[in-house]
Each structure stands twice: as C-alpha cells, then as structure tokens.
Design a protein around this motif. Structure first.
Motif, PDB file in Angstrom:
ATOM      1  N   GLY A 139     -15.496   4.321  -0.561  1.00 45.38           N
ATOM      2  CA  GLY A 139     -14.410   5.082  -1.175  1.00 45.38           C
ATOM      3  C   GLY A 139     -13.642   5.900  -0.148  1.00 45.38           C
ATOM      4  O   GLY A 139     -12.405   5.959  -0.190  1.00 45.38           O
ATOM      5  N   VAL A 140     -14.370   6.527   0.778  1.00 42.82           N
ATOM      6  CA  VAL A 140     -13.716   7.300   1.835  1.00 42.82           C
ATOM      7  C   VAL A 140     -12.906   6.374   2.735  1.00 42.82           C
ATOM      8  O   VAL A 140     -11.766   6.686   3.108  1.00 42.82           O
ATOM      9  N   ALA A 141     -13.475   5.218   3.070  1.00 46.18           N
ATOM     10  CA  ALA A 141     -12.763   4.260   3.913  1.00 46.18           C
ATOM     11  C   ALA A 141     -11.483   3.782   3.242  1.00 46.18           C
ATOM     12  O   ALA A 141     -10.428   3.667   3.889  1.00 46.18           O
ATOM     13  N   ASP A 142     -11.555   3.508   1.946  1.00 45.47           N
ATOM     14  CA  ASP A 142     -10.363   3.083   1.210  1.00 45.47           C
ATOM     15  C   ASP A 142      -9.298   4.173   1.222  1.00 45.47           C
ATOM     16  O   ASP A 142      -8.100   3.901   1.370  1.00 45.47           O
ATOM     17  N   TYR A 143      -9.745   5.416   1.038  1.00 40.55           N
ATOM     18  CA  TYR A 143      -8.798   6.531   1.044  1.00 40.55           C
ATOM     19  C   TYR A 143      -8.109   6.627   2.403  1.00 40.55           C
ATOM     20  O   TYR A 143      -6.883   6.806   2.481  1.00 40.55           O
TER      21      TYR A 143
ATOM     22  N   ASP B  44      -5.544   3.813   2.675  1.00 40.86           N
ATOM     23  CA  ASP B  44      -4.404   3.950   1.760  1.00 40.86           C
ATOM     24  C   ASP B  44      -3.505   5.130   2.105  1.00 40.86           C
ATOM     25  O   ASP B  44      -2.278   5.043   1.985  1.00 40.86           O
ATOM     26  N   HIS B  45      -4.106   6.237   2.544  1.00 44.29           N
ATOM     27  CA  HIS B  45      -3.340   7.475   2.707  1.00 44.29           C
ATOM     28  C   HIS B  45      -2.992   7.818   4.154  1.00 44.29           C
ATOM     29  O   HIS B  45      -2.074   8.608   4.399  1.00 44.29           O
ATOM     30  N   LEU B  46      -3.734   7.251   5.121  1.00 45.59           N
ATOM     31  CA  LEU B  46      -3.526   7.654   6.506  1.00 45.59           C
ATOM     32  C   LEU B  46      -3.250   6.500   7.464  1.00 45.59           C
ATOM     33  O   LEU B  46      -2.766   6.726   8.572  1.00 45.59           O
ATOM     34  N   LEU B  47      -3.563   5.286   7.050  1.00 47.88           N
ATOM     35  CA  LEU B  47      -3.391   4.155   7.966  1.00 47.88           C
ATOM     36  C   LEU B  47      -2.364   3.172   7.423  1.00 47.88           C
ATOM     37  O   LEU B  47      -1.197   3.490   7.307  1.00 47.88           O
ATOM     38  N   GLY B  48      -2.792   1.965   7.053  1.00 50.38           N
ATOM     39  CA  GLY B  48      -1.828   0.939   6.705  1.00 50.38           C
ATOM     40  C   GLY B  48      -1.478   0.798   5.246  1.00 50.38           C
ATOM     41  O   GLY B  48      -0.723  -0.095   4.870  1.00 50.38           O
TER      42      GLY B  48
ATOM     43  N   ARG C  32       0.895  10.790   1.600  1.00 47.40           N
ATOM     44  CA  ARG C  32       0.459  10.494   2.970  1.00 47.40           C
ATOM     45  C   ARG C  32       0.569  11.783   3.772  1.00 47.40           C
ATOM     46  O   ARG C  32       1.647  12.129   4.274  1.00 47.40           O
ATOM     47  N   PRO C  33      -0.527  12.547   3.880  1.00 46.46           N
ATOM     48  CA  PRO C  33      -0.471  13.890   4.473  1.00 46.46           C
ATOM     49  C   PRO C  33       0.029  13.926   5.911  1.00 46.46           C
ATOM     50  O   PRO C  33       0.546  14.953   6.354  1.00 46.46           O
TER      51      PRO C  33
ATOM     52  N   LYS D  37      -2.297  -0.746  15.589  1.00 49.06           N
ATOM     53  CA  LYS D  37      -3.618  -1.334  15.668  1.00 49.06           C
ATOM     54  C   LYS D  37      -4.658  -0.240  15.454  1.00 49.06           C
ATOM     55  O   LYS D  37      -4.525   0.876  15.956  1.00 49.06           O
ATOM     56  N   VAL D  38      -5.716  -0.545  14.703  1.00 49.04           N
ATOM     57  CA  VAL D  38      -6.745   0.446  14.392  1.00 49.04           C
ATOM     58  C   VAL D  38      -7.920   0.310  15.359  1.00 49.04           C
ATOM     59  O   VAL D  38      -8.434  -0.786  15.568  1.00 49.04           O
TER      60      VAL D  38
END
Length: 273
Positions: free
Chosen positions: A125-129, A132-136, A142-143, A150-151
């Motif tokens: 869940g944290v990874a999904d967040y 969704d909100h900080l990466l792609g 999006r704070p 590239k990650v």
C-alpha cells in the motif's frame, strides 16, 4: 645516436602509455558526492544546491510518516508545507537538478517521524501510494508536483552489519546505491588510531550485499552528528585510498547540505572523491 633516440622514444611511449592507463584507472574509480537536503531553511533551495556543482546525488528528506494505516506525509521542515500544496514548487527544483544530470532521491524514514510497516500488504500500500502520488502515477494530490524519471532504489543502513531493519531488503539485490552511515556508530566508524575496525566493516558490507555501489556516509561537520566526523584531509589521505581499492565504490554521502554550507566540507574533498 639514432638507435639511442629510437630507444628513448620507445621508453617515452611506454611511459606515456602507462600514465594513460593509470589515468583511466583513476577515472574509473572516481565517485561522486551525495547530500541530504530538506531539513534546514539555512541550506537554501534545492535548485541552488544542485547548481553548486558539488553533488551528483541529492536525497530529499524526508517522507517521515507512512505505514500502519497512516497517510504518507512529506516533511521538509521550514521549506514548505506539502499538505497545503505549498511544496509543489519543489517540482521545478527537481527538474532543474535533473537537467544538470543530478539524480534526485526521496528519502523515506528519517530520525524523527511516525513510520512502520505492519505487513506485506501494508508495504504494498505504501509503495502504491509512492508511485501514484510522488513518482509516475496520475493522482490529483501530488505534494511535490511532477516527479518522473528513471527510478532508483537506495538505502541508508547503519554501519553495524547486518542492519537490523534493512538486511532482508538489501539482500534482494534490487538496490542501486547504499549510503552506509559511518557516524553515530562508534564500533564501525573510522578512527585514525584504530582504522581496522572501519576497514573490516567496509569489506563486510561490500562483499556481502549485492548492490551496485556503496557510499561512505559521513557528517559534513562535527556538529552534524554525535560521532564519526572525519577531517577532510584524513578522509583524502587515509580513507578514500582504501575504499577506492575495494570495489563497488560510489563516493561519499554527507549529512547534510546545511552543515556542508557552513563548513565547505564537500568543496575540500570534491576533487579527491
């Protein structure tokens, strides 16, 4: 006379070739400086940090709240308020840094904060967040604004081996960079009077963890940590020659930009890293 000149030419050519090969070897061992940014208003903007020409990597600190049902939150001290959307301008800074070839990371955790992972599902869940909100991802909230490139996956374990919290993750072989914290850890910090404990620690980390590169994590000033500060000339003369010879050397990580501004530590070591 012509024979002697020819011989001298061969000697000169051999010497030049050897120096060229040695130069290539030194360049191959060249590393970069990573720095933490985000916890002190006196450190200046992220863009100014990247434009200083001192760093190849910048760790934005921190995502200090996440897990166990909590909504993840970014804390950038006095720089801005992510919850109100005030940190979206950092998106411009991130792009400025990336345009200069500097890798920008988001540091998850930190010394203060509220975070824990209660289960594998919680971690997903944290990874999904994060995606969704900080990466792609495409979330409306999006704070830090847009943050797409590239990650890379990095970690900052304490130098006692194995790290109690990160060992399992580190052994997956998924990590690009590992910035080992050789400060606030007397059993494995560098000590000029007893360098072997530090050297053994570095050998252990680099031979047991399957990461791409390892970085020497240090405080940028005596005030930045309880212990582990290494004077710049000691680092240049005693530490760097050793770590460069072990393999998987990536460079030096500094805590943090504010302390580096005050002391100029990275400026003194940059050409040797």
């Amino acid at each position: 006379m012509s024979v002697k000149n020819t011989s001298s030419s061969f000697v000169l050519l051999a010497l030049t070739t050897s120096l060229f090969i040695a130069s290539l070897a030194l360049k191959a061992k060249a590393g970069g400086i990573a720095v933490y940014w985000g916890q002190d208003e006196e450190e200046g903007t992220l863009t100014a940090t990247c434009r200083s020409g001192l760093y190849k990597y910048v760790n934005i600190g921190f995502l200090s709240t996440f897990g166990s049902g909590q909504t993840p939150k970014v804390n950038l001290a006095g720089h801005c308020d992510p919850d109100s959307g005030g940190c979206q301008r950092v998106s411009v800074d991130i792009r400025n840094c990336q345009s200069l070839g500097i890798k920008v990371m988001l540091s998850i955790g930190g010394g203060d904060g509220s975070y824990s992972l209660s289960s594998s599902d919680d971690a997903r869940g944290v990874a999904d967040y994060l995606w969704d909100h900080l990466l792609g991802g495409q979330s409306n909230f999006r704070p830090l604004g847009v943050y797409r490139k590239k990650v890379y996956l990095t970690a900052a374990p304490q130098c006692p081996f194995p790290d109690q919290k990160l060992n399992g993750a580190l052994n997956t072989g998924l990590f690009d960079y590992v910035w080992i914290q050789f400060y606030n850890n007397p059993p494995c910090e560098f000590d000029a009077s007893d360098p072997e404990k530090y050297k053994n620690s570095w050998r252990t980390w680099t031979s047991n963890i399957p990461a791409r590169k390892f970085f020497e994590g240090l405080p940028a000033s005596k005030a930045a940590a309880r212990s582990g500060f290494v004077p710049s000339q000691t680092l240049i003369n005693q530490v760097l020659p050793f770590v460069k010879g072990i393999g998987k050397y990536g460079g030096v990580m500094l805590w943090d930009r504010a302390n580096d501004v005050r002391t100029g530590y990275s400026s003194r070591i940059k050409d040797s890293v």
